[in-house]
Write a protein that holds these residues in place. Structure first.
Motif, short mmCIF file in Angstrom:
data_model
loop_
_atom_site.label_atom_id
_atom_site.label_comp_id
_atom_site.label_asym_id
_atom_site.label_seq_id
_atom_site.Cartn_x
_atom_site.Cartn_y
_atom_site.Cartn_z
N TYR A 130 -10.66 -10.60 -49.72
CA TYR A 130 -9.64 -10.68 -51.89
C TYR A 130 -10.31 -9.18 -51.83
CZ TYR A 130 -10.21 -15.12 -52.28
OH TYR A 130 -9.56 -16.68 -52.51
N PHE A 131 -11.19 -8.32 -51.24
CA PHE A 131 -10.89 -7.01 -51.27
C PHE A 131 -9.90 -6.26 -51.52
CE2 PHE A 131 -11.88 -2.38 -50.46
CZ PHE A 131 -12.44 -2.05 -51.97
N VAL A 132 -9.59 -6.26 -50.23
CA VAL A 132 -8.06 -5.47 -49.82
C VAL A 132 -6.46 -6.30 -50.75
CG1 VAL A 132 -6.22 -4.78 -48.11
CG2 VAL A 132 -8.43 -5.11 -47.32
N LYS A 133 -6.63 -7.36 -50.99
CA LYS A 133 -5.40 -8.09 -51.62
C LYS A 133 -5.50 -7.30 -53.39
CE LYS A 133 -1.76 -9.34 -50.08
NZ LYS A 133 -0.95 -9.22 -49.67
N HIS A 134 -6.93 -8.20 -53.66
CA HIS A 134 -6.53 -7.78 -54.97
C HIS A 134 -7.48 -6.65 -55.83
CE1 HIS A 134 -5.86 -12.13 -55.27
NE2 HIS A 134 -6.70 -12.08 -54.09
N LYS A 135 -8.00 -5.65 -54.96
CA LYS A 135 -8.87 -4.34 -55.27
C LYS A 135 -7.49 -3.07 -55.26
CE LYS A 135 -12.07 -1.83 -57.38
NZ LYS A 135 -12.42 -2.12 -58.81
N LEU A 136 -7.48 -3.23 -53.77
CA LEU A 136 -6.12 -1.67 -53.06
C LEU A 136 -5.67 -2.45 -53.83
CD1 LEU A 136 -8.51 -1.37 -49.55
CD2 LEU A 136 -8.55 -0.82 -52.06
N LYS A 137 -4.85 -3.92 -53.56
CA LYS A 137 -3.51 -3.80 -53.81
C LYS A 137 -2.67 -3.59 -52.71
CE LYS A 137 -4.25 -5.04 -58.47
NZ LYS A 137 -4.32 -6.77 -58.25
N ALA A 138 -2.73 -4.44 -51.18
CA ALA A 138 -1.88 -3.69 -49.87
C ALA A 138 -0.87 -5.12 -50.13
CB ALA A 138 -3.14 -3.48 -49.17
N GLU A 139 -0.32 -4.73 -49.98
CA GLU A 139 0.78 -5.41 -50.16
C GLU A 139 0.82 -6.43 -48.32
OE1 GLU A 139 4.51 -4.10 -51.67
OE2 GLU A 139 3.83 -4.17 -53.45
N CYS A 140 0.75 -5.29 -47.83
CA CYS A 140 1.32 -5.31 -45.82
C CYS A 140 -0.09 -5.65 -45.07
CB CYS A 140 2.05 -4.09 -45.51
SG CYS A 140 3.59 -4.36 -46.28
N TYR A 141 -0.81 -6.32 -45.07
CA TYR A 141 -2.14 -6.48 -44.98
C TYR A 141 -2.47 -8.05 -43.96
CZ TYR A 141 -6.98 -7.87 -44.94
OH TYR A 141 -8.65 -8.51 -44.41
N VAL A 142 -2.92 -7.57 -42.26
CA VAL A 142 -2.82 -9.19 -41.84
C VAL A 142 -4.14 -8.80 -41.64
CG1 VAL A 142 -1.68 -10.62 -39.87
CG2 VAL A 142 -0.66 -8.56 -41.24
N ARG A 143 -4.85 -10.23 -41.19
CA ARG A 143 -6.46 -10.52 -40.28
C ARG A 143 -6.70 -10.87 -39.37
NH1 ARG A 143 -10.91 -12.57 -40.52
NH2 ARG A 143 -10.71 -13.58 -43.07
N TYR A 144 -6.10 -11.10 -37.68
CA TYR A 144 -7.11 -12.10 -37.36
C TYR A 144 -8.02 -11.81 -36.77
CZ TYR A 144 -6.52 -15.26 -33.17
OH TYR A 144 -7.29 -15.97 -32.65
N VAL A 145 -9.43 -12.66 -37.12
CA VAL A 145 -10.96 -12.51 -37.07
C VAL A 145 -11.89 -11.62 -37.96
CG1 VAL A 145 -12.50 -13.03 -35.28
CG2 VAL A 145 -10.87 -14.65 -35.49
N ASP A 146 -12.11 -10.37 -36.78
CA ASP A 146 -11.95 -9.59 -37.12
C ASP A 146 -11.21 -7.65 -36.65
OD1 ASP A 146 -12.52 -9.44 -34.97
OD2 ASP A 146 -14.37 -8.10 -33.80
N ASP A 147 -10.49 -8.67 -35.82
CA ASP A 147 -8.82 -7.27 -36.69
C ASP A 147 -8.08 -7.35 -37.68
OD1 ASP A 147 -10.07 -6.17 -34.19
OD2 ASP A 147 -8.71 -7.39 -33.06
N PHE A 148 -7.50 -6.02 -38.25
CA PHE A 148 -6.70 -5.83 -39.29
C PHE A 148 -6.04 -5.41 -39.21
CE2 PHE A 148 -10.13 -3.84 -41.08
CZ PHE A 148 -9.90 -3.33 -41.45
N VAL A 149 -4.92 -5.09 -39.90
CA VAL A 149 -3.87 -3.59 -40.09
C VAL A 149 -3.77 -3.89 -41.50
CG1 VAL A 149 -3.55 -3.96 -37.40
CG2 VAL A 149 -2.15 -5.22 -39.17
N ILE A 150 -3.31 -2.67 -41.74
CA ILE A 150 -2.83 -2.85 -43.14
C ILE A 150 -1.35 -1.32 -42.67
CG2 ILE A 150 -3.24 -1.68 -45.43
CD1 ILE A 150 -6.07 -2.28 -45.02
N MET A 151 -0.48 -1.46 -43.20
CA MET A 151 1.25 -1.18 -43.12
C MET A 151 1.75 -0.19 -44.59
SD MET A 151 2.60 -3.15 -40.64
CE MET A 151 2.67 -4.50 -40.76
#
Length: 206
Positions: A21-42
């Protein structure tokens, strides 16, 4: 809670829901993927990713009592490939990690040395192939299967153990369809990625 346990993975997803929620709604990052405790942002701007990395680290520390791994959290260019969910991911193809290839070759060597039987080797190969088929590995899987067949042929039957189990017909599968990452040449040149496994000290599973 054991790392890798299904319960551990489930609670990791629940606990890190706040991060999503923080990454998508606060930072507004469009390209975000998370799997368990690994994530990437482009994002095309490395400066933007640097700022997001600092904000995410502060959020994790203050809200979830976690922190980003100082060595594994980094900003890289997409052309170098993204090490994520067991593969090195590129624009139009995926490759296995080198340690994954070393693992199956080690099992073949163990069979040659008589440390494991053919049934165990077959089990390892089938499990390895189930994972490897999601990457562009048709030739590699064919090579490994042929290598196993050659090793089995040259080992005297008296020294083989549990050879009643054989590789099933059609063990080498056709390459599975993979995602075509459509992207313009300009996008390829200016794309960066922030990859970050979480700190494992808080019962998070990779």
């Amino acid at each position: 809670m054991p790392l890798g346990n299904l319960t551990s993975q489930f609670f990791a997803n629940v606990y890190l829901n706040e991060l999503d929620y923080f990454v998508k709604h606060k930072l507004k990052a469009e390209c975000y993927v998370r799997y368990v405790d690994d994530f990437v942002i482009m994002h095309k701007s490395p400066d933007k990713l640097t700022g997001w990395k600092e904000e995410i680290n502060c959020f994790l520390n203050s809200t979830l009592k976690l922190k980003l791994h100082p060595d594994k959290s980094r900003i890289i260019h997409l052309s170098n490939g993204v090490d994520f969910v067991g593969f090195r991911n590129f624009y139009y193809f995926n490759l296995l990690r080198k340690r994954n290839m070393r693992k199956i070759k080690r099992q073949i060597l163990n069979f040659s040395d008589g440390k494991i039987g053919y049934a165990r080797l077959t089990e390892c190969f089938q499990g390895w192939q189930a994972h490897a088929k999601w990457a562009n590995t048709y030739n590699l899987r064919r090579f490994i299967a042929q290598k196993i067949a050659r090793v089995k042929y040259f080992i005297p039957p008296a020294s083989q153990k549990q050879h009643q189990t054989f590789l099933p017909a059609g063990a080498i599968l056709l390459p599975s369809p993979h995602l075509a990452r459509a992207s313009s040449p300009q996008h390829k040149q200016n794309s960066y990625l922030f990859s970050s496994p979480q700190n494992r000290s808080h019962t998070m599973a990779e």
